[in-house]
Design a protein around this motif. Structure first.
Motif, mmCIF file in Angstrom:
data_model
loop_
_atom_site.group_PDB
_atom_site.id
_atom_site.type_symbol
_atom_site.label_atom_id
_atom_site.label_comp_id
_atom_site.label_asym_id
_atom_site.label_seq_id
_atom_site.Cartn_x
_atom_site.Cartn_y
_atom_site.Cartn_z
ATOM 1 N N ASP A 43 0.851 -1.180 0.000
ATOM 2 C CA ASP A 43 0.000 0.000 0.000
ATOM 3 C C ASP A 43 0.891 1.236 0.000
ATOM 4 O OD1 ASP A 43 -1.672 2.095 0.482
ATOM 5 O OD2 ASP A 43 -2.614 1.230 2.262
ATOM 6 N N PRO A 44 0.779 2.101 -1.004
ATOM 7 C CA PRO A 44 1.666 3.267 -1.030
ATOM 8 C C PRO A 44 1.305 4.307 0.033
ATOM 9 C CG PRO A 44 0.116 3.371 -2.860
ATOM 10 C CD PRO A 44 -0.114 2.051 -2.174
ATOM 11 N N LEU A 45 0.081 4.277 0.541
ATOM 12 C CA LEU A 45 -0.355 5.299 1.506
ATOM 13 C C LEU A 45 -0.934 4.635 2.762
ATOM 14 C CD1 LEU A 45 -2.214 7.865 -0.856
ATOM 15 C CD2 LEU A 45 0.191 7.882 -0.158
ATOM 16 N N PRO A 46 -0.119 3.893 3.513
ATOM 17 C CA PRO A 46 -0.674 3.148 4.653
ATOM 18 C C PRO A 46 -1.233 4.034 5.758
ATOM 19 C CG PRO A 46 1.728 2.991 4.603
ATOM 20 C CD PRO A 46 1.303 3.609 3.307
ATOM 21 N N SER A 47 -0.830 5.302 5.831
ATOM 22 C CA SER A 47 -1.344 6.171 6.896
ATOM 23 C C SER A 47 -2.598 6.939 6.474
ATOM 24 C CB SER A 47 -0.270 7.163 7.344
ATOM 25 O OG SER A 47 0.871 6.468 7.801
ATOM 26 N N TRP A 48 -3.111 6.661 5.302
ATOM 27 C CA TRP A 48 -4.339 7.293 4.828
ATOM 28 C C TRP A 48 -5.487 6.288 4.946
ATOM 29 C CZ3 TRP A 48 -4.790 12.132 1.912
ATOM 30 C CH2 TRP A 48 -3.583 12.843 1.824
ATOM 31 N N ARG A 49 -6.548 6.678 5.660
ATOM 32 C CA ARG A 49 -7.730 5.813 5.721
ATOM 33 C C ARG A 49 -8.466 5.869 4.384
ATOM 34 N NH1 ARG A 49 -8.818 8.441 10.826
ATOM 35 N NH2 ARG A 49 -7.888 7.215 12.513
ATOM 36 N N ASP A 50 -9.130 4.774 4.067
ATOM 37 C CA ASP A 50 -9.934 4.768 2.854
ATOM 38 C C ASP A 50 -10.990 5.871 2.942
ATOM 39 O OD1 ASP A 50 -10.787 3.880 0.348
ATOM 40 O OD2 ASP A 50 -12.412 2.723 1.271
ATOM 41 N N GLY A 51 -11.183 6.589 1.860
ATOM 42 C CA GLY A 51 -12.140 7.697 1.850
ATOM 43 C C GLY A 51 -11.922 8.502 0.582
ATOM 44 N N PRO A 52 -12.713 9.558 0.401
ATOM 45 C CA PRO A 52 -12.648 10.302 -0.862
ATOM 46 C C PRO A 52 -11.281 10.948 -1.127
ATOM 47 C CG PRO A 52 -14.256 11.284 0.678
ATOM 48 C CD PRO A 52 -13.795 10.011 1.292
ATOM 49 N N ALA A 53 -10.575 11.422 -0.070
ATOM 50 C CA ALA A 53 -9.293 12.107 -0.300
ATOM 51 C C ALA A 53 -8.258 11.106 -0.817
ATOM 52 C CB ALA A 53 -8.801 12.763 0.992
ATOM 53 N N ARG A 54 -8.127 9.987 -0.120
ATOM 54 C CA ARG A 54 -7.172 8.968 -0.530
ATOM 55 C C ARG A 54 -7.486 8.443 -1.932
ATOM 56 N NH1 ARG A 54 -4.228 4.001 1.438
ATOM 57 N NH2 ARG A 54 -4.847 2.486 -0.124
ATOM 58 N N ARG A 55 -8.761 8.183 -2.170
ATOM 59 C CA ARG A 55 -9.131 7.638 -3.487
ATOM 60 C C ARG A 55 -8.857 8.648 -4.588
ATOM 61 N NH1 ARG A 55 -14.916 5.569 -1.987
ATOM 62 N NH2 ARG A 55 -14.244 4.546 -0.064
ATOM 63 N N ALA A 56 -9.144 9.908 -4.307
ATOM 64 C CA ALA A 56 -8.976 10.943 -5.345
ATOM 65 C C ALA A 56 -7.511 11.084 -5.744
ATOM 66 C CB ALA A 56 -9.516 12.281 -4.847
ATOM 67 N N VAL A 57 -6.619 11.106 -4.763
ATOM 68 C CA VAL A 57 -5.219 11.353 -5.131
ATOM 69 C C VAL A 57 -4.627 10.122 -5.804
ATOM 70 C CG1 VAL A 57 -4.179 10.772 -2.872
ATOM 71 C CG2 VAL A 57 -3.046 12.409 -4.385
ATOM 72 N N VAL A 334 -10.283 18.076 -0.281
ATOM 73 C CA VAL A 334 -10.053 18.537 1.085
ATOM 74 C C VAL A 334 -9.784 17.335 1.987
ATOM 75 C CG1 VAL A 334 -11.024 19.768 3.067
ATOM 76 C CG2 VAL A 334 -11.493 20.577 0.739
ATOM 77 N N VAL A 335 -8.614 17.367 2.646
ATOM 78 C CA VAL A 335 -8.251 16.315 3.588
ATOM 79 C C VAL A 335 -8.779 16.693 4.964
ATOM 80 C CG1 VAL A 335 -6.337 15.147 4.736
ATOM 81 C CG2 VAL A 335 -6.160 15.742 2.314
ATOM 82 N N ASP A 336 -9.591 15.857 5.527
ATOM 83 C CA ASP A 336 -10.053 16.031 6.903
ATOM 84 C C ASP A 336 -9.081 15.245 7.783
ATOM 85 O OD1 ASP A 336 -11.267 15.522 9.385
ATOM 86 O OD2 ASP A 336 -13.281 15.732 8.530
#
Lengths: 369, 369
Positions: A43-57, A334-336
């Motif tokens: 996983d390239p972004l293990p500290s990002w929870r699944d959600g719109p911000a992670r999916r978008a980038v 927007v990252v929350d």
């Protein structure tokens, strides 16, 4: 062709690592992928929870870098600019560079007690960011005069290094350069692994940031664009030095950011990442009427538990109001922080990036121009 | 390990080219070299005659880039800075940018005949480089105001492109961007093939040079450091533009060069290449008391037959007197253009660099930081 993914190589990249990387070039050249690839996918972004911000980038990176994609952008044009304070590390309640400046000023006043009677020094030591960071601030000029002007760039860098080695953040108890946002470190690595060059475009001082940006973010000195004053070239006993002056002060904030991006990079970025209204013009410059499929992201400080929730308060120094209001119409993500990030700071002595085959591939493409 | 050499790949680097490049990584990882390598070995500097200048630069590049060499320098620190006018293309009798400015001014006077009565315009059109290029020149300010100020950076770039497409050098009859020095193009390629990043550090304008430097030299916009004025950020019907102004004029010459190198790169270069006393401070900054084994080179204009022999004349604009006098004591290599260069300009439509395996290797090393 499947999207590029990271394949961690567990040993340092020595002669065998290079040979493995070479072998791994084959699938990306369109030849059959060995089973190895899937087994090592991470996983390239293990500290990002699944959600719109992670999916978008993630989906945007894939869209602009995958060969054959209608939105493919050549590597030479993959420039990503990042604000620093509040985007890559905290800025509330006091920007870290201001803590460095005030610590240095306090140390000087201890050595030269007469300075304590200077009214400007007295105001400065109260540490109000608004009065110190106003554009053209005479107070800041006086403080810079006492803490930086007249030093060679090497002396200044040594002073910053010394501060990082000894100062600790009052809340987190860690050296300041260990308080970078782990999710953003992962994003920087992911972008570089896909042929991006990552730049800091910060209101902080270039000379301050360059001391630690390479170790903390993998961003080398030549990709740091910050606030600055001119240096002066001198020969001292025949040895060349650059001395810090107060001349040609440039505050790299708001409309100054597109100006400095043009001066340093000479291209419009393909992506811009910020966290406050000071980044509004950079995001507009990057994403509005850009013939390329550009990307904008705002880090919204919503995490009162692990960090601070401050950026929509009326007098906050890293205020995010206008840019947040414009985000929907420009498609800025927007990252929350509270919701989207599972981890805030890196583990102690965490490695910045896992070596990955895509990191090796990207510059090879880049050089084909 | 033998010194790195260039192995031209005759087909464009497509999927098979990439596979071949991948296979070629192996010898450099310390594994046995296939016979192929020797068969494809080529001369990296075919336009340089054998002599002390050619030998010095080739042996220095080998010394600082060969793994295991006591003078090995990590790729991240391999920055090479090049003056442009007189070093990478001619500057005598008139710098090419001045020809662009005067052609543009003449065109404007044709459209607005009243301007012909402006005394400053009359002086400017006489085309005396000394009066136009003096530091802080009010004449230059007036001319820039008439030829650049108020344009967006895109409009300005389009104007330079249009000029390059139509203007011809009066002596050589070629477009100006086809009058770059072929030996220096080869040297730029050779350095990049060995992991260097090549930078232009020029008294010419960044916005002028960036239009054509990538095609002519392989130097992208973000590695062009020139003279500049600030731009101004504006939104025009919601679209972001940068407008050229006359504010914060910076003349990137003499002691300005180390200053701009620090501002843009933030490191001391490992090598500097110049041709006039305007490059003296850059060469001192690069080579004097540098803990790394640095390299300095001066291009001496001695070729009255193919170009011009002018640089030691008393009032020449690209005068090389002081730097030439200091060359022996600092170990700077002096190129005698008439003697050292077998070819001056590239063949029409000549390819900039032959694709070589070393070009592919270098960035792989660079990313290991």
């Amino acid at each position: 062709m499947p999207p590029l993914r990271c394949f961690p190589v567990t040993t340092p990249l020595g002669r065998w690592g290079l040979a493995i990387a070479a072998a791994m070039l084959l699938p990306l050249a369109g030849l059959p992928a060995p089973a190895l690839s899937q087994a090592h996918a991470g996983d390239p972004l293990p500290s990002w929870r699944d959600g719109p911000a992670r999916r978008a980038v993630l989906s945007w990176v894939q869209r602009v870098t995958q060969a054959g994609s209608p939105d493919f952008v050549p590597p030479a044009e993959r420039m990503a600019t990042f604000d620093n304070d509040g985007t890559l590390w905290p800025e509330n309640p006091l920007p870290f560079q201001l803590r460095y400046i005030l610590d240095t000023l306090r140390a000087r006043v201890e050595r030269e007690p007469a300075l304590a009677r200077d009214p400007q020094v007295q105001v400065a030591l109260r540490g109000d960011p608004a009065s110190l960071m106003a554009p053209g601030s005479q107070l800041l000029a006086r403080v810079l005069e006492l803490t930086a002007t007249g030093m060679t760039v090497e002396e200044y860098a040594a002073s910053v290094r010394q501060w990082l080695a000894t100062a600790r953040h009052p809340r987190y108890g860690r050296p300041y350069d260990q308080l970078t946002y782990q999710p953003m470190r992962e994003l920087l690595c992911h972008l570089r692994a896909h042929g991006f060059r990552t730049w800091i475009v910060s209101g902080g001082g270039s000379d301050f940031i360059r001391v630690w940006s390479e170790a903390a973010y993998g961003i080398p000195p030549e990709q740091v664009v910050g606030s600055s004053t001119d240096t002066r070239f001198e020969l001292r006993q025949g040895r060349p030095v650059l001395v810090k002056t107060l001349e040609r002060r440039f505050l790299n904030d708001k409309a100054g950011k597109p100006v400095s991006i043009h001066a340093a990079i000479g291209r419009r970025p393909l992506a811009a990442f910020g966290n406050s209204d000071g980044d509004l013009e950079m995001l507009l410059f990057t994403t509005v009427a850009n013939p390329r499929p550009a990307f904008g992201m705002l880090v919204h400080h919503t995490d009162s538990r692990r960090e601070y929730a401050y950026d929509t308060r009326p007098r906050s120094s890293g205020r995010l109001v206008e840019a947040l209001a414009q985000a929907p119409s420009h498609g800025w993500v927007v990252v929350d922080m509270a919701r989207d990030w599972s981890t805030l700071f890196p583990a102690v002595d965490a490695r910045l990036c896992s070596t990955s085959v895509t990191e090796e591939i990207a510059p090879i493409r880049a050089i084909q121009r």
